[in-house]
Design a protein around this motif. Structure first.
Motif, PDB file in Angstrom:
ATOM      1  N   HIS A 155       0.847  -1.143  -0.049  1.00 44.65           N
ATOM      2  CA  HIS A 155       0.029  -0.031   0.262  1.00 44.65           C
ATOM      3  C   HIS A 155       0.855   1.129   0.080  1.00 44.65           C
ATOM      4  O   HIS A 155       0.281   2.321   0.027  1.00 44.65           O
ATOM      5  N   LYS A 156       2.241   0.985   0.119  1.00 44.13           N
ATOM      6  CA  LYS A 156       3.185   2.295   0.169  1.00 44.13           C
ATOM      7  C   LYS A 156       3.398   2.722  -1.417  1.00 44.13           C
ATOM      8  O   LYS A 156       4.131   2.276  -1.953  1.00 44.13           O
ATOM      9  N   THR A 157       2.708   3.641  -1.711  1.00 42.94           N
ATOM     10  CA  THR A 157       2.630   4.253  -3.114  1.00 42.94           C
ATOM     11  C   THR A 157       3.252   5.628  -3.348  1.00 42.94           C
ATOM     12  O   THR A 157       3.226   5.968  -4.285  1.00 42.94           O
ATOM     13  N   GLN A 158       3.657   6.361  -2.240  1.00 40.59           N
ATOM     14  CA  GLN A 158       3.880   7.773  -2.434  1.00 40.59           C
ATOM     15  C   GLN A 158       5.266   7.605  -1.729  1.00 40.59           C
ATOM     16  O   GLN A 158       5.640   7.586  -0.563  1.00 40.59           O
ATOM     17  N   ARG A 159       6.137   8.412  -2.453  1.00 37.54           N
ATOM     18  CA  ARG A 159       7.602   8.516  -2.252  1.00 37.54           C
ATOM     19  C   ARG A 159       7.987   9.941  -1.638  1.00 37.54           C
ATOM     20  O   ARG A 159       7.859  11.079  -2.401  1.00 37.54           O
ATOM     21  N   ALA A 160       8.665   9.960  -0.475  1.00 40.23           N
ATOM     22  CA  ALA A 160       9.194  11.262   0.241  1.00 40.23           C
ATOM     23  C   ALA A 160      10.420  11.544  -0.452  1.00 40.23           C
ATOM     24  O   ALA A 160      10.995  11.031  -1.011  1.00 40.23           O
ATOM     25  N   SER A 161      10.426  12.989   0.034  1.00 40.83           N
ATOM     26  CA  SER A 161      11.830  13.579  -0.907  1.00 40.83           C
ATOM     27  C   SER A 161      13.042  12.937  -0.347  1.00 40.83           C
ATOM     28  O   SER A 161      14.243  12.847  -1.118  1.00 40.83           O
ATOM     29  N   ASP A 162      13.277  12.063   0.857  1.00 41.47           N
ATOM     30  CA  ASP A 162      14.110  11.448   1.268  1.00 41.47           C
ATOM     31  C   ASP A 162      14.085   9.840   0.961  1.00 41.47           C
ATOM     32  O   ASP A 162      14.917   9.253   1.238  1.00 41.47           O
ATOM     33  N   GLY A 163      13.148   9.735   0.175  1.00 43.67           N
ATOM     34  CA  GLY A 163      12.901   8.098  -0.433  1.00 43.67           C
ATOM     35  C   GLY A 163      12.189   7.214   0.400  1.00 43.67           C
ATOM     36  O   GLY A 163      11.770   6.079  -0.305  1.00 43.67           O
ATOM     37  N   VAL A 164      11.522   7.605   1.654  1.00 48.74           N
ATOM     38  CA  VAL A 164      10.787   6.791   2.507  1.00 48.74           C
ATOM     39  C   VAL A 164       9.512   6.818   1.611  1.00 48.74           C
ATOM     40  O   VAL A 164       8.665   7.898   1.125  1.00 48.74           O
ATOM     41  N   MET A 165       8.969   5.521   1.465  1.00 42.63           N
ATOM     42  CA  MET A 165       7.553   5.154   1.083  1.00 42.63           C
ATOM     43  C   MET A 165       6.554   5.381   2.181  1.00 42.63           C
ATOM     44  O   MET A 165       6.744   4.779   3.102  1.00 42.63           O
ATOM     45  N   VAL A 166       5.352   6.178   1.826  1.00 38.58           N
ATOM     46  CA  VAL A 166       4.259   6.054   2.628  1.00 38.58           C
ATOM     47  C   VAL A 166       3.169   5.937   1.924  1.00 38.58           C
ATOM     48  O   VAL A 166       3.214   5.535   0.793  1.00 38.58           O
TER      49      VAL A 166
END
Length: 281
Positions: A155-166
């Motif tokens: 379900h983690k489809t959104q990538r943050a600026s530091d690469g972490v997936m949420v």
């Protein structure tokens, strides 16, 4: 648009979508009244107080229609309403598009980054000692996180600026805001509970910048309109409290409406509370 304004951008895109949907419906209705789109009404009032209508089309003379109950009167009135509604929708969409193109965030982080390097300064009251402690804490807790399976990684489809997936755009907005505030933050750090039940996965775990040892939990709460979600949320809060977490002290919540919109002031207030600035807003 800058990431800090993703929630605003989400709201604006949703508004545009609704406007375009309404425009499509109005345009369909107007096509059914094509014979009335260019008609003009003239209204007179008799001594008895009743209104009487005349219609004029394409330069022809006015033709008498009768009172407001005449079907042609109603069709011409509806056509004029639809034309005006479509005009306003087009105007509003144009304004929203212009706002999205020209919006400049006033958030201190983005103001600071837009300045020449010689003028940049530390914006948030996060100390150098906290930054050093954060590196140690992150390394330790990320190592701990590896001992547990990921919580629904599919379900983690959104990538943050530091690469972490949420998992959601709203969580992405929160994660970036907390990062920009200078917080050491870990997404879904497993939390073994005192009730011996399965571990919980708080949305965000933040190292307190005040004492540099307390772990603060922040939960994003998005679907309270759904009964199952509400019941699970209540159970989760109960487990947190039973394990010593206190809302407003080391446990915070950010709520959205049913469309996923978050009032950005909520985020600002949580940041202020975590910084120990309670009552500042």
């Amino acid at each position: 648009m800058a990431m800090i304004d993703a929630e605003l951008n989400h709201r604006l895109n949703y508004e545009i979508e609704m406007l375009r949907h309404a425009r499509e419906q109005y345009s369909t209705r107007l096509e059914r009244l094509s014979d009335c789109k260019d008609a003009f009404l003239h209204r007179t009032m008799r001594s008895n107080g009743n209104h009487y209508y005349y219609v004029k089309k394409h330069g022809k003379n006015y033709r008498y229609l009768g009172n407001q109950n005449n079907p042609t009167v109603c069709r011409i009135q509806e056509a004029r309403f639809l034309k005006e509604a479509i005009r306003r929708i087009d105007h509003d969409i144009s304004l929203i598009n212009a706002l999205q193109r020209g919006f400049e965030p006033y958030d201190p982080v983005f103001v600071n980054e837009g300045l020449p390097a010689v003028y940049r300064c530390d914006i948030y009251p996060v100390s150098e000692a906290y930054k050093r402690r954060s590196k140690e804490w992150m390394a330790q807790r990320l190592g701990f996180q590896k001992n547990f399976p990921e919580n629904y990684p599919q379900h983690k489809t959104q990538r943050a600026s530091d690469g972490v997936m949420v998992k959601t755009i709203s969580e992405l907005v929160l994660y970036e805001r907390f990062k920009d505030a200078g917080f050491a933050i870990i997404y879904e750090l497993p939390l073994p509970m005192n009730d011996y039940g399965p571990p919980l996965y708080p949305d965000f775990t933040i190292l307190s910048p005040v004492d540099m040892k307390t772990e603060i939990l922040v939960e994003y709460v998005g679907r309270l309109d759904q009964r199952g979600y509400r019941e699970e949320f209540a159970r989760k809060i109960g487990r947190y409290i039973a394990s010593g977490y206190i809302p407003g002290v080391n446990l915070f919540f950010v709520f959205s409406d049913i469309d996923g919109h978050i009032d950005s002031m909520q985020i600002t207030k949580v940041i202020a509370d975590i910084l120990g600035l309670k009552g500042a807003l």
